[in-house]
Design a protein around this motif. Structure first.
Motif, mmCIF file in Angstrom:
data_model
loop_
_atom_site.group_PDB
_atom_site.id
_atom_site.type_symbol
_atom_site.label_atom_id
_atom_site.label_comp_id
_atom_site.label_asym_id
_atom_site.label_seq_id
_atom_site.Cartn_x
_atom_site.Cartn_y
_atom_site.Cartn_z
ATOM 1 N N TYR A 45 47.456 41.836 28.219
ATOM 2 C CA TYR A 45 47.948 40.527 27.803
ATOM 3 C C TYR A 45 48.813 39.910 28.902
ATOM 4 O O TYR A 45 48.677 38.729 29.223
ATOM 5 C CB TYR A 45 48.778 40.655 26.530
ATOM 6 N N HIS A 46 49.722 40.702 29.446
ATOM 7 C CA HIS A 46 50.628 40.176 30.471
ATOM 8 C C HIS A 46 49.842 39.585 31.637
ATOM 9 O O HIS A 46 50.202 38.521 32.160
ATOM 10 C CB HIS A 46 51.554 41.283 30.975
ATOM 11 N N SER A 83 46.856 47.452 26.061
ATOM 12 C CA SER A 83 46.536 46.086 25.632
ATOM 13 C C SER A 83 47.695 45.142 25.927
ATOM 14 O O SER A 83 47.486 43.979 26.271
ATOM 15 C CB SER A 83 46.184 46.055 24.142
ATOM 16 N N SER A 84 48.914 45.648 25.818
ATOM 17 C CA SER A 84 50.079 44.831 26.137
ATOM 18 C C SER A 84 50.098 44.458 27.619
ATOM 19 O O SER A 84 50.419 43.317 27.982
ATOM 20 C CB SER A 84 51.364 45.578 25.766
ATOM 21 N N GLU A 127 49.064 34.367 22.441
ATOM 22 C CA GLU A 127 49.677 35.625 22.041
ATOM 23 C C GLU A 127 50.895 35.961 22.894
ATOM 24 O O GLU A 127 51.867 36.542 22.403
ATOM 25 C CB GLU A 127 48.657 36.765 22.134
ATOM 26 N N LYS A 128 50.857 35.605 24.155
ATOM 27 C CA LYS A 128 51.996 35.887 25.043
ATOM 28 C C LYS A 128 53.249 35.181 24.548
ATOM 29 O O LYS A 128 54.363 35.721 24.654
ATOM 30 C CB LYS A 128 51.679 35.461 26.477
ATOM 31 N N THR A 159 41.357 37.815 21.454
ATOM 32 C CA THR A 159 41.717 38.130 22.837
ATOM 33 C C THR A 159 40.764 39.136 23.468
ATOM 34 O O THR A 159 40.967 39.543 24.615
ATOM 35 C CB THR A 159 43.149 38.692 22.885
ATOM 36 N N LEU A 202 55.474 42.167 24.632
ATOM 37 C CA LEU A 202 54.648 42.536 25.774
ATOM 38 C C LEU A 202 55.482 43.195 26.870
ATOM 39 O O LEU A 202 56.650 42.878 27.056
ATOM 40 C CB LEU A 202 53.966 41.299 26.356
ATOM 41 N N GLU A 218 46.704 38.596 31.490
ATOM 42 C CA GLU A 218 45.661 37.699 30.959
ATOM 43 C C GLU A 218 44.258 38.229 31.247
ATOM 44 O O GLU A 218 43.374 37.497 31.700
ATOM 45 C CB GLU A 218 45.859 36.277 31.493
ATOM 46 N N ILE A 248 44.886 34.723 24.649
ATOM 47 C CA ILE A 248 45.911 35.619 25.194
ATOM 48 C C ILE A 248 47.176 34.833 25.505
ATOM 49 O O ILE A 248 48.295 35.294 25.243
ATOM 50 C CB ILE A 248 45.386 36.338 26.452
ATOM 51 N N ILE A 294 43.580 42.642 18.414
ATOM 52 C CA ILE A 294 42.786 42.105 19.530
ATOM 53 C C ILE A 294 41.600 41.293 19.019
ATOM 54 O O ILE A 294 41.466 40.101 19.316
ATOM 55 C CB ILE A 294 42.325 43.239 20.463
ATOM 56 N N CYS A 340 38.960 33.907 25.442
ATOM 57 C CA CYS A 340 39.857 35.057 25.320
ATOM 58 C C CYS A 340 41.161 34.814 26.081
ATOM 59 O O CYS A 340 42.246 35.111 25.579
ATOM 60 C CB CYS A 340 39.184 36.317 25.852
#
Length: 220
Positions: A141-142, A137-138, A200-201, A164, A21, A144, A197, A159, A193
Motif C-alpha cells: 500500500y505504501h 500488504s501494508s 486506503e492510504k 486494491t 500503514l 502503491e 490504494i 484487499i 487498484c
C-alpha cells in the motif's frame, strides 16, 4: 481478534481499527532506477514475492504459477530470507523454462532496501496457504503496488473487497496464474487498484488511527 474477544466477554465494549500503514521505508523511486539497482531487464512485467520465506507463504505455488505464464515478458523477483532450506524451491526453479527470468535476493532485506524492490514491481503476489493479515500488504500500500492474494484469513476483506488487488479463489498454481494474467491483460485493473490504494492510504494513516481510537475512548 474481535471474535476472540467476544468469546471471552460477549458484552465487551470494543472497536475494530485496522493497523496503520508502514511508512518508514522512504519514498518510491523511479522504476528504471530500481530496475538498474536490482539488475533487472527493463520493459518486463515485474512480479514480486517479498518477505520471510516460510512454507505457509506459498512461494512454491507462485513459482509453479510463474512457469505457466505465456511468453517471456515476465520477471519474478524473490526478496527475503529463507526460513529453513531453500532446496525445494530451487528444485522447482531449476525445472522451469523461464528460470533465467527469476531474480533472487535470498537475504534479510534492510529497511533502506525495501523501496528498491517495491519501486520495481508492477504486482506483488501473496500466495499464502494460511494467514490472518499480512504486513507485506501494508508495505505494498505504501508504495502503491497492487496485489494478488489468496482467499485466506482477512486478505479478501482487506484487499479484494477494497479493490486494491485481486483474490485467487484457490491456493493453486493454476488459480494464481489466472489472476496474474487477468491483472496484466486488463487495460484498467492496475490503475483502478492504484486509485483504491490511494484512498486506503488516507483511511489507514496514523492520524486516522489515532482519531478513531480517541473517539472510541471518548464514548466509553
Amino acid at each position: 481478534v474481535s471474535k476472540d474477544l467476544l468469546k471471552l466477554k460477549s458484552d465487551a465494549d470494543y472497536t475494530v481499527i485496522q493497523h496503520p500503514l508502514y511508512s518508514h521505508f522512504g519514498e518510491k523511486m523511479e522504476r528504471s532506477k530500481a530496475e538498474e539497482l536490482l539488475g533487472l531487464e527493463k520493459g518486463m512485467k515485474n512480479i514480486l514475492f517479498f518477505g520471510l520465506i516460510r512454507t505457509y507463504k506459498g512461494l512454491d505455488i507462485l513459482l509453479e504459477a510463474f512457469g505457466m505464464l505465456p511468453g517471456d515478458g515476465y520477471q519474478l523477483i524473490i526478496a527475503g530470507e529463507p526460513y529453513g532450506s531453500f532446496d525445494k524451491y530451487q528444485a522447482i526453479i531449476d525445472s522451469l523454462p523461464g528460470k533465467d527470468r527469476i531474480h533472487m535476493s535470498l537475504k534479510y532485506i534492510k529497511d533502506s532496501e525495501v523501496k528498491d524492490y517495491f519501486s520495481a514491481a508492477d504486482l506483488a503476489v501473496l500466495p499464502y496457504r494460511s494467514a490472518t493479515q499480512s504486513g507485506i500488504s501494508s508495505v505494498a500500500y505504501h508504495f502503491e503496488v497492487p496485489m494478488v492474494v489468496t482467499d485466506v484469513g482477512g486478505l479478501r476483506e482487506t484487499i479484494g473487497d477494497r479493490g486494491t488487488g485481486l483474490v485467487s479463489p484457490e491456493c493453486t498454481p493454476e488459480a494464481i496464474c489466472k489472476e496474474i494474467l487477468r491483472f496484466f491483460c486488463s487495460p484498467t485493473i492496475k490503475q483502478e487498484c492504484i486509485n483504491n490504494i490511494r484512498l486506503e492510504k488516507d483511511r489507514l494513516s496514523w492520524e486516522t488511527f489515532a482519531r478513531n481510537l480517541t473517539d472510541f475512548i471518548g464514548q466509553l
